[in-house]
Scaffold this motif. Structure first.
Motif, PDB file in Angstrom:
ATOM      1  N   LYS A  30      25.173  -0.460 -71.669  1.00  0.00           N
ATOM      2  CA  LYS A  30      26.303   0.421 -71.957  1.00  0.00           C
ATOM      3  C   LYS A  30      26.321   1.634 -71.026  1.00  0.00           C
ATOM      4  N   LYS A  31      25.164   2.248 -70.825  1.00  0.00           N
ATOM      5  CA  LYS A  31      25.087   3.386 -69.915  1.00  0.00           C
ATOM      6  C   LYS A  31      25.498   2.973 -68.511  1.00  0.00           C
ATOM      7  N   GLY A  32      25.054   1.798 -68.096  1.00  0.00           N
ATOM      8  CA  GLY A  32      25.412   1.286 -66.778  1.00  0.00           C
ATOM      9  C   GLY A  32      26.894   0.985 -66.651  1.00  0.00           C
ATOM     10  N   TYR A  70      31.263  -2.886 -74.634  1.00  0.00           N
ATOM     11  CA  TYR A  70      30.834  -1.655 -73.981  1.00  0.00           C
ATOM     12  C   TYR A  70      31.999  -0.892 -73.365  1.00  0.00           C
ATOM     13  N   LEU A  71      32.975  -1.610 -72.829  1.00  0.00           N
ATOM     14  CA  LEU A  71      34.122  -0.942 -72.206  1.00  0.00           C
ATOM     15  C   LEU A  71      34.873  -0.091 -73.218  1.00  0.00           C
ATOM     16  N   TYR A  72      35.161  -0.657 -74.386  1.00  0.00           N
ATOM     17  CA  TYR A  72      35.867   0.102 -75.413  1.00  0.00           C
ATOM     18  C   TYR A  72      34.975   1.194 -76.000  1.00  0.00           C
ATOM     19  N   ASN A  73      33.663   0.937 -76.071  1.00  0.00           N
ATOM     20  CA  ASN A  73      32.733   1.947 -76.576  1.00  0.00           C
ATOM     21  C   ASN A  73      32.781   3.214 -75.732  1.00  0.00           C
ATOM     22  N   VAL A  74      32.628   3.050 -74.405  1.00  0.00           N
ATOM     23  CA  VAL A  74      32.556   4.235 -73.542  1.00  0.00           C
ATOM     24  C   VAL A  74      33.911   4.921 -73.422  1.00  0.00           C
ATOM     25  N   ALA A  75      35.001   4.142 -73.587  1.00  0.00           N
ATOM     26  CA  ALA A  75      36.336   4.732 -73.465  1.00  0.00           C
ATOM     27  C   ALA A  75      36.808   5.363 -74.762  1.00  0.00           C
ATOM     28  N   GLN A  80      34.757   8.896 -72.631  1.00  0.00           N
ATOM     29  CA  GLN A  80      34.369   9.146 -71.245  1.00  0.00           C
ATOM     30  C   GLN A  80      35.447   8.688 -70.269  1.00  0.00           C
ATOM     31  N   PHE A  81      36.381   7.851 -70.750  1.00  0.00           N
ATOM     32  CA  PHE A  81      37.401   7.272 -69.884  1.00  0.00           C
ATOM     33  C   PHE A  81      38.722   7.186 -70.625  1.00  0.00           C
ATOM     34  N   PHE A  82      39.801   7.025 -69.854  1.00  0.00           N
ATOM     35  CA  PHE A  82      41.129   6.815 -70.438  1.00  0.00           C
ATOM     36  C   PHE A  82      41.863   5.792 -69.595  1.00  0.00           C
ATOM     37  N   ASP A  83      42.759   5.046 -70.227  1.00  0.00           N
ATOM     38  CA  ASP A  83      43.547   4.061 -69.491  1.00  0.00           C
ATOM     39  C   ASP A  83      44.972   4.568 -69.341  1.00  0.00           C
TER      40      ASP A  83
END
Length: 421
Positions: A30-32, A70-75, A80-83
């Motif tokens: 996930k961190k990666g 992991y993509l949805y977790n970090v976003a 940490q992210f936005f689409d």
């Protein structure tokens, strides 16, 4: 100042390495996943899932032990992210101030007005529901159908929320599957990033981001990219002046490949990496955590920036077109064909399909390039290793390789696949 001259191999390795694909995966878990998206600058999103969504294949090819959640977790959990965007992509949240400048420039409701006469009333009604009920998706509204066809939605409320999202009033709170669930930006964006950068700051930021994303950005196409980000037109003279200033100030360095006619822009901070590659060395921080691309092939996603949109032809002399939207009778290869990276070259392609009833990964078709090392045992082993990792990512219980030819290559792979775990 004269441009730096690099070889075609250096160009390939640099672009692959900037995108975390060469010499192998250098991020984990996930961190990666978060590290990969930041380094790549953006990851394009697409709803279609045949074996997996394109964005998940992109991240699987760069991140060890990657899982789609992991993509949805970090976003959406970690923010940490936005689409965002018509060219839909996931961006680092730290980019938001510059995108807010872009959003402000397109914050008009003419598109909604085109489909809905009483659009002001509609927009206010959507706002009221969001305030009352919290995050909502298209399915949470019983809106009327729009007059005519719109890619932004079939209902008036869908068109309205999509336009409010493009204008920055709304952001994606989370996704259910791939369905958007919206909320007001101020309820989502971390406060330290929820402001509008100045025009000068935004101009310089997007100029550098565009070059960083491509690795080597062709000067002739730089104008179009900056116009899209800044939501305005530039004259050729304006762009030439900007590029000249950024070169003189040390932001960009001009590059030519094998002394060709085209000139490219690279970030000056990346010149050391280019010089290392020209000497046959691996740049600092690029060493893989596990296998390299000679030990294990990598399957590239349909929308991977390294090979999509004709770039495979220019960079690898590899003809590639995603044929998913091509009528079946006109397809040259197959429905969901993926390029295969071996070492620093694209040497083959395959058409995979996941049978979810039996959880079998089926290779429907396989095509080698003329210069592929088909009789090389090392390549056969690398292909088998890549299939095993890909099958595990798909959680497949079995791999059916009947579509792989020649027979000698298929038999070698079948022997290796007995160790599928």
């Amino acid at each position: 100042m004269n441009p730096i001259i690099i070889s075609q191999q250096t160009a390939r390795r640099f672009i692959l390495g900037k995108q975390g694909l060469w010499p192998g995966r250098r991020w984990v878990g996930k961190k990666g996943t978060a590290q990969a998206i930041r380094t790549c600058e953006a990851v394009q999103l697409d709803p279609l899932t045949v074996i997996a969504r394109s964005q998940d294949i992109v991240l699987h090819s760069r991140v060890l032990e990657y899982k789609p959640e992991y993509l949805y977790n970090v976003a959406y959990d970690d923010r940490q992210f936005f689409d965002y965007g018509g060219w839909l992509a996931m961006y680092p949240m730290s980019d938001l101030p510059y995108f807010r400048y872009h959003m402000k420039k397109r914050a008009k409701d003419e598109y909604v007005a085109y489909f809905v006469k009483e659009h002001k009333k509609l927009l206010n009604a959507v706002r009221a529901e969001l305030r009352k009920r919290g995050p909502l998706g298209n399915r949470d509204f019983d809106g009327k159908r729009v007059d005519g066809w719109s890619y932004r939605g079939r209902k008036e409320t869908s068109v309205a929320m999509f336009d409010m999202w493009l204008a920055g009033e709304l952001m994606i709170h989370h996704r259910e599957g791939f369905q958007r669930v919206y909320d007001f930006r101020e309820n989502i964006a971390p406060k330290q990033f929820d402001y509008i950068a100045t025009e000068k700051e935004t101009d310089e930021f997007f100029a550098q981001k565009s070059v960083a994303f491509w690795g080597l950005k062709r000067e002739a196409s730089f104008k179009t990219g900056l116009e899209d980000f800044m939501y305005r037109k530039y004259t050729r003279e304006e762009i030439a002046k900007k590029i000249r200033r950024w070169k003189e100030s040390g932001v960009f360095t001009q590059v030519q490949i094998n002394g060709g006619r085209d000139t490219y822009l690279a970030l000056t901070e990346d010149v050391k990496a280019l010089e290392s590659l020209e000497k046959g060395k691996t740049p600092k921080g690029w060493n893989p955590k596990d296998t390299n691309t000679l030990e294990e092939v990598t399957f590239l996603a349909p929308l991977d920036i390294v090979s999509a949109r004709g770039r495979a032809q220019k960079l690898f002399d590899f003809e590639y077109k995603w044929e998913v939207y091509v009528p079946a009778e006109k397809r040259r290869w197959g429905y969901y064909v993926l390029p295969i990276l071996y070492g620093d070259d694209l040497v083959a392609r395959l058409d995979p399909k996941l049978d979810r009833t039996s959880m079998t990964l089926e290779i429907k078709g396989f095509w080698l390039e003329d210069d592929a090392p088909v009789k090389d045992v090392a390549f056969a082993d690398a292909l088998a290793n890549g299939l095993i990792r890909f099958a595990n990512f798909m959680e497949a219980k079995k791999v059916e390789v009947a579509g792989i030819k020649p027979v000698s290559l298929r038999k070698h792979i079948q022997g290796k696949l007995k160790g599928l775990k």
